[in-house]
Every structure is written in C-alpha cells, then in structure tokens.
Enzyme design. Structure first.
Site, PDB file in Angstrom:
ATOM      1  CB  CYS A  72      21.859 -10.677  30.115  1.00  0.00           C
ATOM      2  SG  CYS A  72      22.704 -10.559  31.699  1.00  0.00           S
ATOM      3  CB  CYS A 118       2.595 -40.013   1.994  1.00  0.00           C
ATOM      4  SG  CYS A 118       1.095 -39.651   2.920  1.00  0.00           S
ATOM      5  CB  CYS A 162       9.821  -3.953  26.595  1.00  0.00           C
ATOM      6  SG  CYS A 162      10.236  -3.603  24.868  1.00  0.00           S
ATOM      7  CB  CYS A 189      25.775  -7.798  28.749  1.00  0.00           C
ATOM      8  SG  CYS A 189      25.446  -9.270  29.692  1.00  0.00           S
ATOM      9  CB  CYS A 192     -45.998 -65.635  31.958  1.00  0.00           C
ATOM     10  SG  CYS A 192     -45.224 -66.339  33.409  1.00  0.00           S
ATOM     11  CB  CYS A 245     -29.580 -66.481  41.953  1.00  0.00           C
ATOM     12  SG  CYS A 245     -30.935 -65.319  42.139  1.00  0.00           S
ATOM     13  CG  HIS A 266     -15.323 -37.337   6.372  1.00  0.00           C
ATOM     14  ND1 HIS A 266     -16.341 -36.461   6.152  1.00  0.00           N
ATOM     15  CD2 HIS A 266     -14.321 -36.613   6.938  1.00  0.00           C
ATOM     16  CE1 HIS A 266     -15.981 -35.265   6.592  1.00  0.00           C
ATOM     17  NE2 HIS A 266     -14.757 -35.329   7.053  1.00  0.00           N
ATOM     18  CB  CYS A 302     -27.832 -62.530  42.287  1.00  0.00           C
ATOM     19  SG  CYS A 302     -28.523 -62.761  40.637  1.00  0.00           S
TER      20      CYS A 302
END
Lengths: 589, 192
Positions: free
Chosen positions: A150, A240, A174, A147, A298, A305, A253, A288
């Site tokens: 549906c 453009c 189908c 129908c 050398c 630290c 490129h 550290c």
C-alpha cells in the site's frame, strides 16, 4: 568583510589586500579595485548539484543533529533559506519548526523497539484491509503503520502527480512527510525508474525552490543552474556563455531595470504603435469603412471607392466645396481637441521611434560585431606569428570585450531613457524643468559613450595584421585609450543613473544591476572553488551565517555596498586577469 | 490495477450497517468500477426526506487516488452543481487519503449537505442565493428535494391510483407502460 570604504567614491570596493594594491599607484587603484571584486556566483552542473546543496544540508544537520533526509525535508519546506529556518528555530523552538514542516523525528532506539515487537505476527493493514505478516508492514515516524504494498502504491501515485517533495502519510489528516529513505526503498523494488525520478525531484528542489539558485535560461538549455551568494540583483554569465539578469532571467539588460525591460519588450512586441499611427493618421471611409490616409489638400477627402467625406468629422458629404466650407456641411467645433489629441499621439510615436531606432541599431551592431569576433581573433593569431616587436596582443581581446560590453549598455540605455524621461513611469516624480536638466545630463553622457564606442569599433576593424610596427603601435594606443575611456564612461553613466536619476526617486522598484568594469560576472565552477579551499570551514564563515543581508532591500538605488567576502576565491580570479584589468593598468604592468 | 478486493470488502462493510447509517453502495453492473451510492438527506435540512443518488467511478489508482463522485439526483446546494451534479469537496480532491473509504466519502458528502460552504462554491448562482436570500434558498432546495429526490415506491403509486377507483391489475399495467410515471399512468387510465 567590512573593508569597503565610505566616502566620496563609495561606489568602489576597496580592499586592504596587499596583492591588489601592489604595483599600482593611487590613480589607478580605483579602477583596479573595482574590477577585483570577487565573484560569488557559482555554476551548478548536473554533477555538482548534490555537492552544492550539501553545504546547506550539513549546516542544518550539524545544528539540529539530524539525518540528511530530515534536514532536506526541513530545507524543502523553508525553501532552502537556512537563515529563515534558523530564525524559526530561535523564535518558535525545535518542535514547532519540525511540526510546521511535517517532520517527526523519533528517537532511534524507540523506533527500533516498536517495529521489532510485531515483526513476525500478522497485522491488519487499514488500506487494503488484509492480514499481512509484520515484516511486510512499515511504520512511519508519525506512528502510522501500513503494509509495504500500500505504501508503494501511495508513493507511486504521489511521485507521478509531481508531489515527490512532500509525500504525506496515508492516514487521514496526518501531516507528516514520509521518510525519503522509506519511499526510495519501497519504490525502487518494483519501479527503479520511478525511484530515480523521485531522487531527481528531491535534488532539483534545491534549484526549483531556492531563490538564490536559478536555472540558466539559455535555449537550448545548457543544463546548468547558477547560484548567487547574497544578492539576487545581478547579472551573471553561465559557463555556457549566456549572460543573463538573475532577477528576471532575461538576457543581461542593465542599465534598464527589469520592469522597464518588461514594458519595453511588450511595447516592441505588440503593434500598439502601429495601431496608434493608423488611428491618428487615417479615418474610416463612411461607405466602405477602409482606413483612408489624407495625403494633403483640404478637408474634403475622397476615398478610392468614390465616397467623399469630411476629414474633420468623418461624415459623408457632397463633392462641392470652397475654401472655407463643404457644401451643406459644417463641423468646425471639435477641430481643436482633435488636433491636440492627434499631435500628442504623433509625438508619442515619434518619441518611441527615436529610442527604438537607436536601441535597434546598437543591437544590430552588436550582432555584427559578434560575427566579427572570430575575424578579429584570427587577425590576432596572424599578428602573433609575424616578426613584430610587439608580441602581446591582449589589448585586442581586451578591447573587443570592452566593445561588446559597452555596446550592450549603450543599446539598453535607450529604453532606459525612454522610460526615465517619459510619462509612463515617472510622470509625477519630477517637474518638467528637473526632467529636462536630467535628460540633458544623461544624454551628454550617452552621446560621449556612443562616440567612443563607435571609434573603438572602427579601430578594432582595422586590418592591423597587415600593418607595420609603427602603425600597429598606433592602433594599439588608440584601442587601449578608447577601452579605458569607454569603461570610464559606462561607469559614469551608471553612477549618474544610480545617484542622480533613479536614486532620487521615491519609488524603489527600479533597481539596476551595478556596472562592473570587468564585465558581467562569470559564474565560477562550483567544484573549483571548493577544491581551492577544502570542506567544512567554508560552510560556516561568519560572513555567510551572521549577517542579515536582506535588510538592504529598501534602498532604491542599486549601488549598495556589498561587503567583501574574504579572499579565499581570489586565486581562481587571477586566471581571468586579461579582462579584469583596465587597459591602462595592463600597460603599466 | 484496481484493488477490487478492497472495493469488495468496502461493499460488504457498508452493507452491514446500511440500516443504521442509511448509506448504501451498490455496483451498477458486474464490474466494480462503476457504483451507485445512496445517502438520505440529513434531518433538519431542506434535504430531509429525500434520497440522493451518487454516481461513483473507481479510478485505476484507487485507493491511492480518490474515487470520482457526482450526484445523479438533482440537488440545489452551493457546493454541488445544479446542472451536472459535480461536487466540490476537499476529501474528494487533495485531502483524499487512502485510509478513507467510499462510505466515509459519502458520509462527508452527507455532512456537506448539512453544512454548505457558500464561500467556496461549485454553483455560483446557488451560492449567491444562499448568501443573499437564505429563505428563498431554503424553499428552492426543499422544492428540488420534493421534486427530484422523493421517488415514492411502486406500491405507494399503485395504492394511490387504486384509491382513485381503478383496478389493481389495470393500474400496474398502466404504470409499467408509462415507465413508472404516476401522472402519465393516470392520463392513460382516464383516457383508456
């Protein structure tokens, strides 16, 4: 179509057309002919999209005597490759062609009969399990009948799922594709906007699913698509103004291949080289863990630290040392290896920096020159108003165009060289002696080009609008000569790349878009080409239908000969004369 | 938006031959959007004798969109997640057609129980076991069926406990207070 010439200068396209030879002596006909290659790329706008696909639709409709929507179903299934569709037809026959695409074409009268019989009586719809009067039922070409409500529900769900291009019948297993007219009719009743969406999907399939058509990658998007005729390996300019490589959709490129460009962009993008530098030049402090750079002295290094450690092995040490050793510590063994590794990384880094700096410099110049364009064109306007002997200033625009084009070639020649003569891609393809010779050859050309481009740039920046006749004439001669020189050098560089560098390699994956004297092909508007030559004849020109143009893919070098199409497009070409002619040829005219 | 009349009809239709097919679909509550499907384990498989419950959710677009189905009974099967009960079945996804029904979908699931597709697994662990060590797979699947898919009825439990010597009324209260768990009920009866 077969009028290109084989021979020594076979990178050029020759034409037997009189008009292109007229008025030019042999010396210059070379240049002239290269530039007069017809352009085949077309700009497809929102408005011309429908007309653009009509040619393909019509070819299929005529050959198979089908309705448009059936032809479209077939073409969507075969990704708008008409040649392939015809090949399947020849090989496997009509039925198999149709069933493969989920197309069922019933004889028209039979269809009428079957639907009219049950028109008034009540029928049961297997989807909603309701009794529905026959006129509210629709039978698809595959024979399944449900129908209208549906069907509409089914179409709504499928269109919203983005499956407009292949809505299958509701019956289980189908494979038939629903008739687009039925879809449109049933959906538009309740949801006109959805029907519109459906139509747009179908129409845009011509772009989305077609390898010869691509959206212009400009951002913000101009809304156009570009169609090429027979070669995906080319650079085009959209109406453009955006110039891009048709195969990778990135900004034009050449002479870089798409793969090289991809690697290069990745390399420039991530900080792998910086990380490399840190690993090579610094060591983590054993206390550290901050990277410490050795600034001389050398091998006993002291971190801020306060921790001392051995530079060679990175282990914490005491503070005392003499010339040859650190107190209580010896680790001389691995020195050699580490040194080599370090040198190598350093060399790689410097090499990358060398190429990147030059690439970047030309890119930056190109951006600056782009700004200069307006200033220079203004100078032209001023000059034209002055009372000079010289009235024609096309040499300026000509030179400017040449400058932009060659600047881009120049900047991409650096990443090209980086990969061509580096270890990453072609390490095993040539011996180091061979590589050196080739590199020298290439770099000579590159440097010549570079020098001339800079000179051209300099002359174009001169304030010629303030000069007197003599001086303007001098600049003019310079610009014209340099334009020709730059063009020739670009051409030579591409020839060198195609014949001596890439052409001799085993790997055929590095194709570059061919160099064109007149610049990147500007796609012409779809409508103009049609209006110049009306309708049907265009569809089935032998040059389009008969040739199997794809078999040339195996050639590794991009200097393939493209057979000239017949001259029907040339009329529109003449309007672009300024840029097409090398300056010297202009002069002569 | 949901076509409840169709769901209603499907339920009636399913009810007609529930004894023959063994497949039932019942609403969970008053609304027809959440249902429970029941399928018997196919004979001749490790699932034989079990009764499997499937949670069904009806989406807005039903029947044009597939119903969502998921095992609520734990199952050991390559195409069913042993954790969540999620089912990997084409008709519940892209192969759904509005012409299919809840019942046909449940029949497909039942068929999936008899014919696993270990190459397209939902549960990689189970699938690997199925491929490499089929015997272990069969016994695990059977054990899971015994443990999770065989809920004996209240009367059977009462009968068993009465046979142990407890009074009928006593047994019923114990079972009720322990939520139907036979073992907990037994403990209560013994201690109490």
């Amino acid at each position: 179509m077969d009028d290109y010439l084989s021979g020594e200068e076979d990178d050029y396209y020759y034409s037997s057309d009189q008009e292109s030879l007229d008025g030019l002596d042999n010396e210059e006909s070379n240049l002239q002919l290269v530039s007069s290659r017809i352009n085949t790329a077309k700009v497809i706008t929102k408005e011309s999209l429908l007309a653009a696909q009509r040619e393909d639709l019509r070819r299929v409709m005529e050959l198979l005597s089908l309705k448009e929507h059936h032809a479209r179903t077939l073409l969507i299934h075969y990704r708008w490759d008409v040649e392939k569709l015809f090949a399947v037809l020849v090989e496997k026959g009509r039925d198999s062609l149709f069933s493969g695409a989920g197309l069922t074409v019933l004889e028209h009268h039979r269809r009428r009969d079957s639907s009219s019989v049950s028109h008034s009586s009540m029928m049961s719809c297997d989807i909603c399990i309701e009794e529905v009067p026959g006129y509210q039922m629709t039978r698809m070409d595959c024979g399944h009948c449900f129908c209208n409500n549906c069907w509409a529900g089914h179409f709504t769900v499928k269109i919203n799922e983005g499956q407009s291009k292949s809505i299958r019948c509701m019956a289980h297993k189908c494979n038939a594709i629903c008739d687009e007219d039925v879809v449109r009719t049933l959906v538009s009743k309740s949801q006109p906007d959805l029907a519109e969406k459906f139509d747009r999907f179908l129409i845009e399939s011509y772009i989305e699913d077609n390898k010869m058509v691509k959206w212009c990658p400009s951002a913000p998007h101009c809304g156009n698509a570009i169609r090429v005729e027979d070669d995906e390996l080319c650079e085009v300019e959209c109406s453009c103004g955006f110039q891009f490589c048709f195969s990778c959709s990135y900004q034009a490129h050449s002479p870089c291949s798409c793969l090289m460009l991809e690697l290069w962009r990745k390399k420039c993008h991530d900080e792998s080289e910086t990380v490399n530098w840190i690993t090579v030049h610094t060591k983590a402090c054993p206390k550290c863990y901050k990277p410490v750079e050795k600034n001389g002295g050398c091998n006993l290094v002291t971190c801020i630290c306060g921790q001392s450690f051995c530079w060679l092995c990175g282990e914490a040490t005491g503070k005392d040392h003499n010339w040859s050793s650190i107190s209580g510590h010896s680790c001389g063994r691995y020195q050699e290896d580490k040194k080599k590794q370090m040198e190598r990384a350093k060399r790689d880094l410097y090499r990358y920096m060398h190429y990147h700096n030059r690439y970047k410099a030309h890119m930056d110049s190109s951006k600056l020159e782009d700004k200069l364009r307006d200033t220079i064109l203004e100078k032209v306007t001023i000059s034209e108003k002055r009372q000079l002997q010289l009235k024609d200033f096309s040499w300026v625009t000509n030179g400017l165009h040449r400058l932009f084009r060659s600047r881009r070639v120049l900047s991409y020649s650096y990443p090209f060289a980086f990969y061509m003569f580096g270890d990453e891609l072609f390490k095993d393809e040539m011996s180091s002696e061979e590589r050196e010779i080739k590199q020298n050859l290439f770099e000579d050309q590159q440097q010549q080009l570079e020098a001339n481009v800079e000179k051209l740039s300099k002359f174009l920046e001169e304030p010629f609008e303030q000069f007197d006749d003599d001086k303007v004439m001098q600049i003019r001669i310079q610009v014209i000569n340099l334009s020709v020189a730059v063009d020739t050098l670009c051409k030579k560089m591409f020839e060198c790349i195609e014949n001596d560098l890439l052409g001799s390699l085993q790997l055929g994956i590095h194709n570059i878009s061919p160099y064109r004297s007149k610049g990147i092909e500007r796609a012409s508007d779809f409508y103009t080409s049609r209006s110049s030559k009306e309708a049907v004849g265009e569809i089935c020109q032998p040059s389009n239908c008969g040739t199997s143009g794809r078999n040339s893919e195996e050639t590794s070098c991009s200097s393939r000969k493209r057979p000239r199409k017949d001259g029907s497009h040339r009329n529109s070409q003449t309007t672009l004369l300024d840029l097409n002619l090398p300056a010297a040829a202009m002069e002569r005219k | 938006m949901i076509d409840f009349s169709r769901v209603q009809k499907e339920l009636q239709d399913c009810d007609k031959d529930k004894d023959a097919s063994g497949i039932r679909v019942c609403p969970k509550s008053d609304s027809l959007t959440r249902l429970t499907g029941t399928i018997p384990g196919p004979i001749g498989t490790p699932y034989e004798g079990g009764t499997f419950q499937i949670d069904i959710t009806i989406p807005d677009g039903y029947p044009f969109e597939p119903p969502k189905m998921q095992f609520s009974t734990k199952v050991w099967h390559p195409n069913i997640s042993s954790q969540s009960g999620a089912i990997c079945l084409d008709v519940l996804k892209d192969q759904w057609s509005p012409a299919l029904t809840l019942k046909t979908a449940l029949v497909s699931i039942q068929a999936l129980l008899s014919a696993p597709e270990p190459k397209d697994p939902q549960d990689a662990v189970v699938a690997e076991q199925y491929m490499k060590n089929y015997q272990v797979f069969v016994s695990t699947a059977r054990y899971w069926t015994e443990t999770f898919a065989k809920n004996s009825s209240l009367d059977e439990k009462v009968k068993r406990l009465v046979e142990m010597g407890f009074g009928d009324a006593q047994v019923r209260t114990a079972l009720e207070s322990s939520g139907g768990d036979e073992n907990v009920a037994l403990e209560k009866l013994c201690s109490g």
